[in-house]
Design a protein around this motif. Structure first.
Motif, short mmCIF file in Angstrom:
data_model
loop_
_atom_site.label_atom_id
_atom_site.label_comp_id
_atom_site.label_asym_id
_atom_site.label_seq_id
_atom_site.Cartn_x
_atom_site.Cartn_y
_atom_site.Cartn_z
N ALA A 178 3.84 0.01 -12.45
CA ALA A 178 3.49 1.53 -12.19
C ALA A 178 2.21 2.04 -11.45
CB ALA A 178 3.56 2.33 -13.40
N LEU A 179 1.12 1.07 -11.70
CA LEU A 179 0.14 1.37 -10.78
C LEU A 179 0.22 0.80 -9.44
CD1 LEU A 179 -2.87 0.14 -13.46
CD2 LEU A 179 -2.33 2.34 -12.81
N ASP A 180 0.77 -0.22 -9.29
CA ASP A 180 1.14 -0.78 -7.80
C ASP A 180 1.95 0.33 -7.26
OD1 ASP A 180 -0.05 -3.19 -8.16
OD2 ASP A 180 1.65 -4.06 -8.55
N THR A 181 2.81 0.96 -7.78
CA THR A 181 3.60 2.08 -7.32
C THR A 181 2.84 3.19 -6.79
OG1 THR A 181 5.59 1.20 -8.69
CG2 THR A 181 5.66 3.64 -7.54
N VAL A 182 2.10 3.66 -7.89
CA VAL A 182 1.27 4.85 -7.52
C VAL A 182 0.34 4.58 -6.37
CG1 VAL A 182 -0.54 4.67 -9.32
CG2 VAL A 182 -0.07 6.96 -8.32
N VAL A 183 -0.46 3.56 -6.42
CA VAL A 183 -1.25 2.97 -5.14
C VAL A 183 -0.27 3.14 -3.86
CG1 VAL A 183 -2.50 1.29 -4.03
CG2 VAL A 183 -2.92 1.81 -6.63
N ASP A 184 0.66 2.58 -3.86
CA ASP A 184 1.65 2.66 -2.50
C ASP A 184 1.72 3.97 -2.25
OD1 ASP A 184 2.72 1.43 -0.48
OD2 ASP A 184 4.62 1.35 -1.42
N LEU A 185 2.14 4.88 -3.11
CA LEU A 185 2.61 6.05 -3.06
C LEU A 185 1.46 7.07 -2.51
CD1 LEU A 185 4.84 8.37 -3.54
CD2 LEU A 185 3.80 8.72 -5.67
N VAL A 186 0.27 7.01 -2.97
CA VAL A 186 -0.87 7.28 -2.49
C VAL A 186 -1.02 7.06 -1.22
CG1 VAL A 186 -3.31 7.90 -2.64
CG2 VAL A 186 -1.84 8.23 -4.54
N ASN A 187 -0.67 5.89 -0.88
CA ASN A 187 -1.18 5.29 0.43
C ASN A 187 -0.34 5.58 1.49
OD1 ASN A 187 -3.80 4.47 -0.38
ND2 ASN A 187 -3.09 2.33 -0.73
N THR A 188 0.79 6.28 1.19
CA THR A 188 1.90 6.70 2.29
C THR A 188 1.21 8.02 2.91
OG1 THR A 188 3.10 8.08 0.55
CG2 THR A 188 3.66 5.74 1.24
N ALA A 189 0.40 8.63 2.21
CA ALA A 189 -0.10 9.99 2.69
C ALA A 189 -0.71 9.84 4.12
CB ALA A 189 -0.82 10.77 1.66
N PRO A 190 -0.55 10.58 5.00
CA PRO A 190 -1.15 10.48 6.30
C PRO A 190 -2.84 10.40 6.10
CG PRO A 190 0.23 12.39 6.26
CD PRO A 190 0.31 11.61 4.97
N GLU A 191 -3.27 11.19 5.19
CA GLU A 191 -4.86 11.17 4.96
C GLU A 191 -5.27 10.13 4.49
OE1 GLU A 191 -2.79 13.44 3.57
OE2 GLU A 191 -3.22 13.71 1.49
#
Ligand SMILES: [Zn+2]
Ligand SMILES: [Zn+2]
Length: 195
Positions: free
Chosen positions: A10-23
């Motif tokens: 879940a931590l890997d998933t949330v990191v990847d999710l946050v890193n898809t943001a343009p900012e």
């Protein structure tokens, strides 16, 4: 710090999710923020994300799922942005409450018993909010919130979770950002020595 496998996933998933943001995109190209690319630009990207992270129970995805996931992503980014555990705790609480969790023990796909937090018929956004939210809750409870970091390379803002023993990790990836900076520092020292 002992982290159960599902929390780690879940931590890997949330990191990847946050890193898809343009900012989260490195500003190296000098593009204005609005022109940086969103890793969740469309439904196809959302399907890819779900496949990449083996998110179970994803049925047909629609425009509203994409909007909801981007919303959840913005909440997670706020959790990575704060140093204050009170703020992090209330952000997690709000997210998880809105997602309507239903803790269930599961031992699917050869994994040992672990807890799923998402409700059985949860949308993908609620699924992410519940399971990733509880993974972050675990980190806060363990008093390890400072492990939720942003890369210190000057042109990179990627989120990461520092799971190193002595919490010493500074870059999203030692292979890319860490290595790049080491090489730059090495060149600078050589230049100084030569001059
Ligand atoms: Zn599972
Ligand atoms: Zn980086």
């Amino acid at each position: 710090m002992l982290i159960p496998h599902d929390t780690r996933i879940a931590l890997d998933t949330v990191v990847d999710l946050v890193n898809t943001a343009p900012e989260s995109e490195p500003p190296s190209g000098g593009q204005p923020e609005a022109e940086r690319s969103d890793g969740l630009a469309d439904i196809t990207a959302l399907y890819d994300f779900a496949r990449r992270h083996r998110i179970s129970g994803v049925g047909e995805l629609h425009e509203k799922d994409l909007r909801a996931v981007r919303d959840v992503r913005a909440r997670f980014a706020e959790i990575f942005a704060t140093d204050d555990s009170q703020t992090a705790a209330s952000l997690v609480n709000t997210l998880v409450a809105a997602a309507g969790t239903t803790p269930q023990l599961s031992n699917h796909d050869g994994y040992d018993w672990h807890v799923h937090y998402f409700a059985p018929d949860a949308s993908i956004a609620d699924h992410l909010a519940a399971d990733c939210g509880m993974a972050l809750a675990f980190i806060v409870v363990a008093g390890e919130q400072e492990r939720l970091r942003r890369c210190e390379a000057p042109d990179c803002r990627h989120a990461f979770v520092d799971l190193s023993r002595n919490r010493s990790r500074r870059y999203c990836s030692s292979r890319t950002c860490g290595n790049r900076l080491h090489v730059a520092a090495y060149r600078a020292r050589r230049k100084e020595a030569a001059g």
